[in-house]
Write an enzyme that holds these catalytic residues in place. Sequence first.
Site, PDB file in Angstrom:
ATOM      1  N   TYR A  27       0.905  -1.444  -0.160  1.00 57.34           N
ATOM      2  CA  TYR A  27       0.258   0.731   0.180  1.00 57.34           C
ATOM      3  C   TYR A  27       0.996   1.612  -0.227  1.00 57.34           C
ATOM      4  CZ  TYR A  27       1.197   1.136   4.836  1.00 57.34           C
ATOM      5  OH  TYR A  27       1.356   1.414   6.025  1.00 57.34           O
ATOM      6  N   ARG A  46       7.492   3.979  -5.000  1.00 55.43           N
ATOM      7  CA  ARG A  46       7.809   2.986  -3.861  1.00 55.43           C
ATOM      8  C   ARG A  46       7.029   1.944  -4.183  1.00 55.43           C
ATOM      9  NH1 ARG A  46       7.666   4.852   2.176  1.00 55.43           N
ATOM     10  NH2 ARG A  46       5.807   5.327   1.725  1.00 55.43           N
ATOM     11  N   ARG A  94      -7.437 -20.811  -1.384  1.00 53.76           N
ATOM     12  CA  ARG A  94      -6.578 -20.036   0.097  1.00 53.76           C
ATOM     13  C   ARG A  94      -5.532 -21.627  -0.058  1.00 53.76           C
ATOM     14  NH1 ARG A  94      -5.225 -21.647   4.886  1.00 53.76           N
ATOM     15  NH2 ARG A  94      -4.321 -20.294   6.419  1.00 53.76           N
ATOM     16  N   LYS A 142       6.470  -2.004   1.374  1.00 56.07           N
ATOM     17  CA  LYS A 142       5.760  -1.096   2.216  1.00 56.07           C
ATOM     18  C   LYS A 142       4.405  -2.615   2.536  1.00 56.07           C
ATOM     19  CE  LYS A 142       3.378   2.888   2.833  1.00 56.07           C
ATOM     20  NZ  LYS A 142       3.154   3.672   4.433  1.00 56.07           N
ATOM     21  N   GLU A 174      12.114   3.113  14.746  1.00 50.65           N
ATOM     22  CA  GLU A 174      11.151   4.054  13.775  1.00 50.65           C
ATOM     23  C   GLU A 174      10.199   4.054  14.832  1.00 50.65           C
ATOM     24  OE1 GLU A 174      10.177   2.350   9.980  1.00 50.65           O
ATOM     25  OE2 GLU A 174      10.030   0.847  10.281  1.00 50.65           O
TER      26      GLU A 174
HETATM   27  N1  PMP Z   1       7.826   4.018   9.011  1.00 56.05           N
HETATM   28  C1  PMP Z   1       6.275   3.118   8.957  1.00 56.05           C
HETATM   29  C2  PMP Z   1       6.716   1.577   9.539  1.00 56.05           C
HETATM   30  C3  PMP Z   1       5.496   3.493   8.224  1.00 56.05           C
HETATM   31  O1  PMP Z   1       4.479   3.281   8.878  1.00 56.05           O
HETATM   32  C4  PMP Z   1       5.552   4.778   8.042  1.00 56.05           C
HETATM   33  C5  PMP Z   1       4.021   5.764   6.398  1.00 56.05           C
HETATM   34  N2  PMP Z   1       3.649   4.563   6.410  1.00 56.05           N
HETATM   35  C6  PMP Z   1       6.596   5.767   7.897  1.00 56.05           C
HETATM   36  C7  PMP Z   1       7.872   4.755   8.334  1.00 56.05           C
HETATM   37  C8  PMP Z   1       6.636   6.397   7.322  1.00 56.05           C
HETATM   38  O2  PMP Z   1       6.399   6.688   5.550  1.00 56.05           O
HETATM   39  P1  PMP Z   1       6.607   7.759   5.442  1.00 56.05           P
HETATM   40  O3  PMP Z   1       7.212   9.384   5.455  1.00 56.05           O
HETATM   41  O4  PMP Z   1       6.557   7.097   3.541  1.00 56.05           O
HETATM   42  O5  PMP Z   1       4.931   8.214   4.981  1.00 56.05           O
END
Ligand code: PMP
Length: 278
Positions: A27, A46, A94, A142, A174
Site C-alpha cells: 500500500y 515505492r 487459499r 510497505k 522507527e
Molecule cells: N515507517 C513506518 C513503519 C511507516 O508505517 C511509515 C508510514 N507508512 C513510515 C515509516 C513513514 O513513511 P512515509 O514518510 O512514506 O509516510
Amino acid sequence: MNGEFFLKKEASISVFDRGFLFSDSVYEVCAVIGGKLVDWHEHFARLMRSLDHLDIVNNFQEQDFYQVKKKLIKENQLTEGLCYVQVSRGVAERDFNFAKKSLLPTVVIFTQEKSILNNPASKSGIKIITVPDERWQRRDIKTTQLLAQSLAKTYAIQKGVDDSLLVQDGIINEGSSSNAFIIRDGRIMTPSLSKAILGGITRSSLVKFCQMNNIEIREQKINIDDLMSSQEVFLTSATGFVLPVVEIDGRNVGNGLVGDMVKEIQRIYLDHIKAKLS
Ligand code: PMP
C-alpha cells in the site's frame, strides 16, 4: 476499485483475496493538500518497488494511478487529507504457495479527510513510549502486514501517550508509522536505511530539502542512550509531516517544549512541499 468507481458502502472484495487471507498486499498513503498530492511520484516509485519485491504482477502506469487519484479527490471534494492505494496479489483458492499463479492484482484506492497543516500535534508536540519491535524482518517493503504496528500504537494510547517508538536490541528503528530523527549537540541524525525500517518518503524528502538548505542529516545507528540524551526528537510520515516529540517514556525531551531546530525543519519541509504539489 479495479478501475471502477463505487460508493463507499458498495465497494467489496472477495473473501478469497490474498490481501485479506495472507496480508499479501502492499500500500501507499499520499497526503493531499489543497486538493493536490504530496510527493506522488516518489510514492508511486515505492509502490512499484514493493510490488516487485513480492513478485506481484505489475503492469501499472504512474499516469493511470494519477488520473484515478485526481478524479477521486475531485469527486470526494477532498481538500486536505490523504489518498490511500492498496494492491493485493489477487483472488485465489487459499494456498500458502502462490508460485506459478499469475493472479490479477486487486487495486483499491480511496480518500480520507484529515487535518494536516493545522494538526495541533505539530505545534504542541507528542508524547511517546519505547516498545520492542516485534515485526517481521522485511520492514523495508510497505506491506499491509501492520498488526505489530497497530498493537504498538494502541498500547501507547492505552498508556495515555500518543505513539510508540520501536526498539530492537537497544537500537532505535522507527515509530509505529513514522521515521525517527534525533538532534544532539546541534547534529540531526536518523537511522540508516536497511531492512529493519521503511524508507519513508517524508524522510528522504526531508534529507534532500535539508541538504538544499545546507543542513546535514546524518544517517547512522542510534541507540537508546543517544535518544534519551537528545535535545530534540521528531517523527516524520506522509500525513504527519514533521511531528516534534516532547516526552519519551515519561521523561522530557530537552526542556519538554518543542525545540527551535525542529520548528525550522518544519518550516523548510512545508516550504519545499508546497512548491512541488501535483
Ligand atoms: N515507517 C513506518 C513503519 C511507516 O508505517 C511509515 C508510514 N507508512 C513510515 C515509516 C513513514 O513513511 P512515509 O514518510 O512514506 O509516510
